[in-house]
Design an enzyme around this catalytic site. Structure first.
Site, PDB file in Angstrom:
ATOM      1  N   HIS A 112      -4.907   0.815   7.259  1.00 40.42           N
ATOM      2  CA  HIS A 112      -5.868   0.224   6.321  1.00 40.42           C
ATOM      3  C   HIS A 112      -6.840  -0.644   7.109  1.00 40.42           C
ATOM      4  CE1 HIS A 112      -6.887  -3.640   4.228  1.00 40.42           C
ATOM      5  NE2 HIS A 112      -7.424  -2.782   3.385  1.00 40.42           N
ATOM      6  N   ASN A 142     -10.723  -3.077   6.414  1.00 42.87           N
ATOM      7  CA  ASN A 142     -11.717  -3.572   5.471  1.00 42.87           C
ATOM      8  C   ASN A 142     -12.607  -4.574   6.183  1.00 42.87           C
ATOM      9  OD1 ASN A 142     -12.095  -6.162   3.386  1.00 42.87           O
ATOM     10  ND2 ASN A 142     -12.636  -4.192   2.515  1.00 42.87           N
ATOM     11  N   HIS A 198       8.040 -10.036  -3.851  1.00 45.61           N
ATOM     12  CA  HIS A 198       9.166  -9.659  -4.703  1.00 45.61           C
ATOM     13  C   HIS A 198      10.189  -8.778  -3.975  1.00 45.61           C
ATOM     14  CE1 HIS A 198       6.163  -6.428  -5.372  1.00 45.61           C
ATOM     15  NE2 HIS A 198       7.213  -5.636  -5.496  1.00 45.61           N
ATOM     16  N   GLY A 229     -15.511  -2.420 -11.430  1.00 47.50           N
ATOM     17  CA  GLY A 229     -15.861  -1.412 -10.427  1.00 47.50           C
ATOM     18  C   GLY A 229     -15.360  -0.033 -10.838  1.00 47.50           C
TER      19      GLY A 229
END
Length: 304
Positions: free
Chosen positions: A110, A112, A179, A263
Site C-alpha cells: 500500500h 499514499n 481489536h 467520494g
C-alpha cells in the site's frame, strides 16, 4: 504558515505522472493484464481517475487512484485532530494504491501521498501533506523486509537523520489492528500533518516517497511472483487478507474521509481484495511456517 509558495498545480501534475509511472511499472511486472481506467466527478466538487487491474498474471487485484476533491465544509474525519479548522472549505488531492498479488509469497503493498488545504476567506490557507508506504506479507522473508525498510530509510535520509525512525515508528503505531492486538504488516513509513518544512521541502518529500514505493516493491514482486504454492498457502493468504479488510473499514483515515465526503465508493473500496476468508477462532499450527509470521514478523522491530 505562509502559503505564498503553495503550488497546487505542480502537485497535481506530479500526482498524475506518479499514477502513470506506477501503473506502467506494475503492468510490465504483471505481464498479463492492464489497468482499466474510470474518470469520475463528485457532485459536491472535484473528481478523480481510478485505475484497477484485476486477474492479471501476477496481480489478483490492484488499484491506483488519483483524486482531487473539494467542498464547502471539512468532514469530521479531517477536523478530529484540528478542531480549530471546523467550518472551513477544503481541497484534498492525492494518489492512493493497494496491490493484492495472487501468489501468497508476494506481500500485499500500500502507498499514499496527499496534500490537504483548508481555506477561509480573508485568511491564509492552512495546508499539510501526508502519506507513506507499508508492506503486508503472508509468508515473511527477512531480506524483503530489510530491503523495504532500507528504501524507506533512503527516501528519508536527505530530509534528516531523524525522519526515518520517526515515521517508521508512526507507521508501526498507525497500522495496528487494535481489536486484534496485532500489526497489519511489517510497516514502512507513515506521516501526516506535515507542513513545518515549508512547501518546497514537503513537496519534495512526497515526491520521494511516491517514487520510493515502486522502487521498493517492484523487486520484491519480481523475486517472489514465480514461487510455487498450494492450497494451504492460498487459504492462509485469504484468511490473513481478512485482517487487511478489517483495518481498512474500521480504522483507515483515507477510507473514512472518502466515505464522509461522498467520494466514489467503488474507488474508495478498491483497496479491498476480490477474495477473502474469515475462519472462526483460527490458530496457526505450532512451529509451522504460518506461525512464524506471528512470531517473527507481526511485531514492531528494527529491520535495518
Amino acid at each position: 504558515m505562509s502559503s505564498s509558495s503553495l503550488d497546487l498545480a505542480a502537485v497535481k501534475n506530479f500526482l498524475l505522472s506518479l499514477q502513470d509511472h506506477i501503473c506502467q511499472q506494475l503492468t510490465e511486472e504483471d505481464g498479463g493484464a492492464s489497468f482499466r481506467e474510470d474518470t469520475w466527478q463528485r457532485a459536491e466538487g472535484g473528481g478523480g481517475r481510478s485505475r484497477v487491474l484485476e486477474n492479471g498474471a501476477v496481480i489478483e487485484k490492484g488499484g491506483v487512484n488519483f483524486s482531487h476533491v473539494y467542498g464547502a465544509k471539512l468532514p469530521p474525519s479531517a477536523t478530529a485532530h484540528r478542531p480549530e479548522l471546523a467550518g472551513r472549505s477544503f481541497q484534498a488531492m492525492g494518489v492512493s494504491l493497494v496491490i493484492h498479488p495472487h501468489n501468497p509469497y508476494v506481500p500485499t503493498s500500500h502507498a499514499n501521498v496527499r496534500i490537504f488545504v483548508a481555506e477561509k476567506d480573508g485568511e491564509e490557507p492552512v495546508w499539510w501533506v501526508g502519506g507513506g508506504f507499508d508492506l503486508t506479507p503472508y509468508y515473511g522473508f527477512a531480506e524483503d523486509c530489510r530491503d523495504w525498510h532500507h528504501m524507506a530509510q533512503t527516501v528519508c535520509q536527505p530530509f534528516g537523520a531523524e525522519v526515518y525512525p520517526k515515521y517508521k515508528t508512526w507507521c508501526d503505531e498507525y497500522f495496528y489492528i487494535k481489536h486484534r492486538q496485532e500489526p497489519r504488516g511489517v510497516g514502512g513509513l507513515f506521516f501526516d500533518d506535515l507542513n513545518e518544512w515549508g512547501f518546497e521541502r514537503c513537496f519534495a518529500f512526497i515526491q520521494a516517497v511516491g517514487m520510493g514505493y515502486i522502487n521498493a516493491y517492484k523487486p520484491i514482486l519480481a523475486k517472489r511472483k514465480t514461487m510455487p504454492y498450494g492450497e494451504r498457502e492460498r487459504n492462509f493468504q485469504l484468511y490473513r487478507r481478512g485482517r487487511y479488510v478489517e483495518f481498512n473499514l474500521v480504522y483507515d483515515r483515507g477510507t473514512i474521509f472518502g466515505l464522509q465526503t461522498g467520494g466514489r465508493t467503488e474507488s474508495i473500496l478498491m483497496s479491498l481484495p476480490n477474495l477473502v476468508a474469515w475462519h472462526y477462532d483460527y490458530h496457526a499450527e505450532v512451529d509451522s511456517v504460518e506461525s512464524r509470521l506471528y512470531e517473527d514478523f507481526l511485531k514492531p522491530r528494527e529491520w535495518i
